[in-house]
Design a protein around this motif. Structure first.
Motif, PDB file in Angstrom:
ATOM      1  N   ASN A   1       0.860  -1.175   0.000  1.00 61.57           N
ATOM      2  CA  ASN A   1       0.000   0.000   0.000  1.00 61.57           C
ATOM      3  C   ASN A   1       0.903   1.234   0.000  1.00 61.57           C
ATOM      4  OD1 ASN A   1      -1.569   2.298   1.257  1.00 61.57           O
ATOM      5  ND2 ASN A   1      -3.187   0.761   1.204  1.00 61.57           N
ATOM      6  N   THR A   2       0.556   2.222  -0.798  1.00 61.29           N
ATOM      7  CA  THR A   2       1.450   3.386  -0.937  1.00 61.29           C
ATOM      8  C   THR A   2       1.654   4.129   0.377  1.00 61.29           C
ATOM      9  OG1 THR A   2      -0.413   4.796  -1.632  1.00 61.29           O
ATOM     10  CG2 THR A   2       0.894   3.732  -3.369  1.00 61.29           C
ATOM     11  N   MET A   3       0.735   3.982   1.349  1.00 66.97           N
ATOM     12  CA  MET A   3       0.909   4.660   2.637  1.00 66.97           C
ATOM     13  C   MET A   3       2.125   4.141   3.396  1.00 66.97           C
ATOM     14  SD  MET A   3      -2.914   5.444   4.106  1.00 66.97           S
ATOM     15  CE  MET A   3      -2.291   6.587   5.322  1.00 66.97           C
ATOM     16  N   GLN A   4       2.589   2.932   3.044  1.00 69.12           N
ATOM     17  CA  GLN A   4       3.801   2.398   3.670  1.00 69.12           C
ATOM     18  C   GLN A   4       5.033   3.225   3.307  1.00 69.12           C
ATOM     19  OE1 GLN A   4       2.768  -1.824   2.201  1.00 69.12           O
ATOM     20  NE2 GLN A   4       4.082  -2.191   3.986  1.00 69.12           N
ATOM     21  N   ILE A   5       4.941   3.975   2.214  1.00 67.56           N
ATOM     22  CA  ILE A   5       6.085   4.786   1.768  1.00 67.56           C
ATOM     23  C   ILE A   5       6.266   5.994   2.687  1.00 67.56           C
ATOM     24  CG2 ILE A   5       7.013   6.168  -0.144  1.00 67.56           C
ATOM     25  CD1 ILE A   5       5.305   4.339  -2.016  1.00 67.56           C
ATOM     26  N   LYS A   6       5.176   6.522   3.194  1.00 63.62           N
ATOM     27  CA  LYS A   6       5.138   7.675   4.106  1.00 63.62           C
ATOM     28  C   LYS A   6       5.344   8.992   3.371  1.00 63.62           C
ATOM     29  CE  LYS A   6       6.683   5.131   8.202  1.00 63.62           C
ATOM     30  NZ  LYS A   6       7.698   5.053   9.282  1.00 63.62           N
ATOM     31  N   TRP A   7       6.577   9.247   2.886  1.00 61.32           N
ATOM     32  CA  TRP A   7       6.871  10.524   2.226  1.00 61.32           C
ATOM     33  C   TRP A   7       7.858  10.297   1.084  1.00 61.32           C
ATOM     34  CZ3 TRP A   7       8.123   9.852   7.506  1.00 61.32           C
ATOM     35  CH2 TRP A   7       7.127  10.275   8.391  1.00 61.32           C
ATOM     36  N   PHE A   8       7.887  11.270   0.176  1.00 62.54           N
ATOM     37  CA  PHE A   8       8.791  11.224  -0.980  1.00 62.54           C
ATOM     38  C   PHE A   8       9.429  12.598  -1.145  1.00 62.54           C
ATOM     39  CE2 PHE A   8       9.234  12.230  -5.544  1.00 62.54           C
ATOM     40  CZ  PHE A   8      10.169  11.277  -5.911  1.00 62.54           C
ATOM     41  N   LYS A   9      10.743  12.631  -1.338  1.00 62.14           N
ATOM     42  CA  LYS A   9      11.454  13.905  -1.477  1.00 62.14           C
ATOM     43  C   LYS A   9      12.507  13.811  -2.579  1.00 62.14           C
ATOM     44  CE  LYS A   9      13.220  17.962  -0.437  1.00 62.14           C
ATOM     45  NZ  LYS A   9      12.513  19.167  -0.909  1.00 62.14           N
ATOM     46  N   ILE A  10      12.407  14.718  -3.568  1.00 62.49           N
ATOM     47  CA  ILE A  10      13.415  14.784  -4.637  1.00 62.49           C
ATOM     48  C   ILE A  10      14.620  15.564  -4.119  1.00 62.49           C
ATOM     49  CG2 ILE A  10      13.941  15.727  -6.930  1.00 62.49           C
ATOM     50  CD1 ILE A  10      11.041  15.152  -7.708  1.00 62.49           C
ATOM     51  N   MET A  11      15.795  14.949  -4.217  1.00 66.40           N
ATOM     52  CA  MET A  11      17.018  15.558  -3.694  1.00 66.40           C
ATOM     53  C   MET A  11      17.779  16.340  -4.753  1.00 66.40           C
ATOM     54  SD  MET A  11      16.814  14.722  -0.601  1.00 66.40           S
ATOM     55  CE  MET A  11      18.426  15.144   0.026  1.00 66.40           C
ATOM     56  N   GLY A  12      17.618  15.954  -6.021  1.00 63.60           N
ATOM     57  CA  GLY A  12      18.361  16.666  -7.053  1.00 63.60           C
ATOM     58  C   GLY A  12      17.990  16.200  -8.444  1.00 63.60           C
ATOM     59  N   VAL A  13      18.203  17.076  -9.418  1.00 69.59           N
ATOM     60  CA  VAL A  13      17.968  16.777 -10.842  1.00 69.59           C
ATOM     61  C   VAL A  13      19.230  17.167 -11.597  1.00 69.59           C
ATOM     62  CG1 VAL A  13      16.514  17.188 -12.842  1.00 69.59           C
ATOM     63  CG2 VAL A  13      15.532  17.339 -10.557  1.00 69.59           C
ATOM     64  N   SER A  14      19.697  16.288 -12.470  1.00 71.41           N
ATOM     65  CA  SER A  14      20.909  16.594 -13.230  1.00 71.41           C
ATOM     66  C   SER A  14      20.794  16.027 -14.636  1.00 71.41           C
ATOM     67  CB  SER A  14      22.146  16.022 -12.534  1.00 71.41           C
ATOM     68  OG  SER A  14      22.028  14.612 -12.382  1.00 71.41           O
ATOM     69  N   SER A  15      21.683  16.489 -15.501  1.00 68.63           N
ATOM     70  CA  SER A  15      21.756  15.970 -16.873  1.00 68.63           C
ATOM     71  C   SER A  15      22.974  15.067 -16.954  1.00 68.63           C
ATOM     72  CB  SER A  15      21.875  17.130 -17.859  1.00 68.63           C
ATOM     73  OG  SER A  15      21.992  16.640 -19.176  1.00 68.63           O
ATOM     74  N   ILE A  16      22.797  13.832 -17.430  1.00 73.86           N
ATOM     75  CA  ILE A  16      23.914  12.879 -17.457  1.00 73.86           C
ATOM     76  C   ILE A  16      24.317  12.480 -18.872  1.00 73.86           C
ATOM     77  CG2 ILE A  16      23.385  11.962 -15.181  1.00 73.86           C
ATOM     78  CD1 ILE A  16      22.133   9.522 -16.656  1.00 73.86           C
ATOM     79  N   GLY A  17      23.716  13.112 -19.862  1.00 83.63           N
ATOM     80  CA  GLY A  17      24.049  12.785 -21.244  1.00 83.63           C
ATOM     81  C   GLY A  17      23.118  13.508 -22.188  1.00 83.63           C
ATOM     82  N   SER A  18      23.274  13.227 -23.435  1.00 85.90           N
ATOM     83  CA  SER A  18      22.474  13.890 -24.452  1.00 85.90           C
ATOM     84  C   SER A  18      21.012  13.462 -24.328  1.00 85.90           C
ATOM     85  CB  SER A  18      23.015  13.528 -25.838  1.00 85.90           C
ATOM     86  OG  SER A  18      22.328  14.224 -26.837  1.00 85.90           O
ATOM     87  N   GLY A  19      20.170  14.377 -23.821  1.00 83.97           N
ATOM     88  CA  GLY A  19      18.750  14.093 -23.690  1.00 83.97           C
ATOM     89  C   GLY A  19      18.399  13.158 -22.553  1.00 83.97           C
TER      90      GLY A  19
END
Length: 605
Positions: A424-442
């Motif tokens: 059940n998704t409630m087991q996840i509790k919370w979600f947090k994005i720590m960073g976004v980066s580009s690692i290659g072409s597109g």
């Protein structure tokens, strides 16, 4: 291809019938480029990505031969879409990402050509009248700088020179052998013959995913590339194979489970990883206590806390992909992932920028669906049935005839996946994005955390913030101390009293203070927070200088000074303006009486 070729002519300005082959090659290659990128392939240095990169560079070489020195292929994406989009609708959906990926790759290769041309021109000047160009230099251009051999040959033709192809092949083969020798022996010992030999004797190993512990039998132990009957306590890794296991083996981006194998309380091996090799499900272990014996029963126990943490992150990887497609567009598709108990990493196709607002929207969508308590259910279906039901598959992955489908909610997210998930998704509790980066072409990468890892992260951030506050408080304290040294007026005790009508009268007596410091202090008094009058007396060389500031509307500072001097019958030099007066010439022994009369004068005004 006719309409595409016409567009190529318009962009390149090439209407010369002798050069029509270049137009034909570019048109053909553009079809392959657009179809491949729309299918989820991006340029890289390996596999299908390398095939795409070679096709792009070959098309660019033909453009370069026609005099094109700037990116131009990306302008033809619309031409291919218009000509072939009816047969291949993905060309419409992926037009913008295809254009951006292609433009980025062109710009990168143009820099490669520019660098290669500089080296090529330098070497050409050294060859003089010789008709042969050094094969080792041509190989260096190809191998180190990515400069295509056929482009080097085309340029050399203009100078009446050529490369010794046999010598080039010899150098190429020599480098391949060196690379092979350097690589040999660096791999894991799993490819040793013992693993293939033991595979013939092993029954099918049963993987039971819905339990944290079970009783099993140890079938084999491998240490240092050999089958052994027993292993004692040591820091050396050993590989233990059992007839059944609850431990998930690393696959689909999710790392293998960890835990322990017990034969008794005094005979314990710690499972530090679980993997599969040539179809064998094995546990990489360190024997922590006693002796582990082959062909004997054992109890296998997973680290349940880490298992749940991995499951949270894996389910969130699915939810993240769904949310990205909702926010950024259906062109988003997975290019890779890593799921550990500590974090998740998700690589995906998206050539445009991702702004802060979009990241917040994605994060919110995932958290909103976590809060809804969506049921996560799995089922095994024939591959064709699973695909027709709308389940997403990883592009390029080979799937068996029957596949496991993981569905979150009422078909909100549906993917082919063999990994561990929450119920059940409630087991996840919370979600947090720590960073976004580009690692290659597109290709973009998102790193994120879930559950209790967010609490750990926030506690660490609060700790850092508290340390910064203490650090800044110390800095402020030190600066104030320095400021007191630089501005001695602040160290002096001021005498304050309230006059009639709420006027605050402040007197400050100083000795040998510089004029600019006093003026700076007076400037700081110029606020409208209350009715005030400030008198500063500075004693220097047996004489006093007087400074009067007031913000009272009916009081003229210069008049007050002069009136006071007349009353006490002393001569002063006085000047200034309505709100500020400066006077000099008073003896220190007269200062106290002057202050007393000045207060009365202010009252009279």
């Amino acid at each position: 291809f006719k309409s595409i070729i016409e567009d190529i002519k318009n962009i390149t300005g090439n209407n010369n019938p002798k050069l029509r082959t270049h137009n034909n090659v570019i048109a053909d290659h553009m079809r392959a480029i657009c179809f491949m990128i729309a299918d989820g392939i991006t340029p890289s240095n390996e596999g299908r990505g390398y095939v795409l990169r070679r096709i792009i560079r070959r098309a660019l070489r033909h453009g370069y031969t026609m005099g094109m020195r700037e990116p131009f292929l990306y302008m033809l994406v619309k031409s291919v879409k218009n000509a072939m989009g009816l047969c291949f609708p993905e060309l419409h959906h992926f037009e913008i990402p295809t254009t951006e990926v292609l433009k980025n790759e062109e710009e990168s290769f143009m820099k490669t050509i520019e660098n290669g041309m500089n080296i090529l021109n330098d070497e050409l000047s050294k060859t003089g009248t010789s008709s042969t160009f050094p094969a080792d230099v041509a190989y260096k251009l190809y191998d180190t700088y990515g400069f295509p051999l056929d482009l080097t040959e085309d340029i050399l033709k203009n100078y009446g020179k050529s490369i010794n192809n046999k010598e080039f092949e010899r150098i190429s083969q020599e480098h391949k052998e060196k690379s092979k020798n350097a690589w040999a022996g660096t791999g894991d010992s799993f490819t040793e013959k013992v693993w293939y030999d033991i595979k013939e004797t092993l029954p099918d190993i049963e993987f039971l995913r819905n339990t944290n512990s079970l009783d099993a039998t140890i079938l084999a132990i491998i240490k240092n590339g050999e089958i052994v009957e027993t292993v004692s306590q040591s820091d050396e890794p050993v590989y233990i194979i059992t007839d059944k296991t609850p431990f998930y083996a690393e696959a689909g981006g999710q790392v293998g489970h960890t835990g322990h194998i017990f034969q008794t309380h005094n005979n314990v091996a710690e499972v530090i990883d679980t993997k599969k090799k040539i179809g064998i499900h094995y546990h990489k272990c360190i024997v922590k206590k006693g002796v582990i014996i082959s062909k004997k029963p054992a109890k296998l126990e997973i680290n349940a806390e880490k298992r749940l943490a991995s499951a949270r992150n894996h389910t969130c990887a699915h939810m993240l992909q769904k949310s990205l497609r909702e926010i950024l567009g259906n062109h988003v598709s997975q290019k890779g992932s890593l799921v550990t108990p500590e974090r998740l990493r998700f690589d995906f196709i998206h050539s445009g920028t991702i702004d802060k607002h979009q990241i917040q929207m994605v994060e919110k969508m995932v958290n909103d669906n976590i809060e809804k308590g969506l049921i996560v259910h799995t089922e095994v279906l024939p591959l064709e049935e699973a695909m027709s039901s709308g389940a997403m598959a990883l592009f390029g992955e080979k799937y068996p005839e029957h596949v496991r489908v993981v569905t979150i909610g009422d078909d909100w997210s549906k993917e082919l996946c063999g990994g561990e998930h929450v119920h059940n998704t409630m087991q996840i509790k919370w979600f947090k994005i720590m960073g976004v980066s580009s690692i290659g072409s597109g290709i973009k990468r998102i790193e994120a955390i879930t559950g209790n890892q967010i609490i750990t992260y926030l506690e660490a951030e609060i700790c850092k913030f508290s340390e910064k506050i203490v650090e800044q408080q110390t800095t402020i304290k030190n600066l104030n101390a320095k400021n007191q040294e630089v501005c001695p007026i602040q160290k002096t005790d001021a005498n304050e009293e309230m006059l009639e009508n709420g006027v605050k009268f402040t007197t400050i007596s100083l000795k040998n203070i510089e004029h600019k410091e006093i003026m700076s202090f007076i400037d700081k008094q110029k606020t409208n927070d209350c009715k005030k009058a400030v008198l500063v007396i500075n004693e220097t060389n047996d004489r006093c200088s007087l400074f009067l500031y007031t913000n009272l509307n009916n009081v003229n500072a210069v008049d007050v000074m002069r009136k006071t001097a007349e009353t006490v019958e002393i001569q002063i030099r006085c000047g200034g303006r309505n709100d500020f007066a400066q006077a000099g010439g008073i003896l220190p022994q007269n200062a106290e009486n002057f202050i007393k009369i000045l207060k009365s004068t202010i009252k009279s005004f």
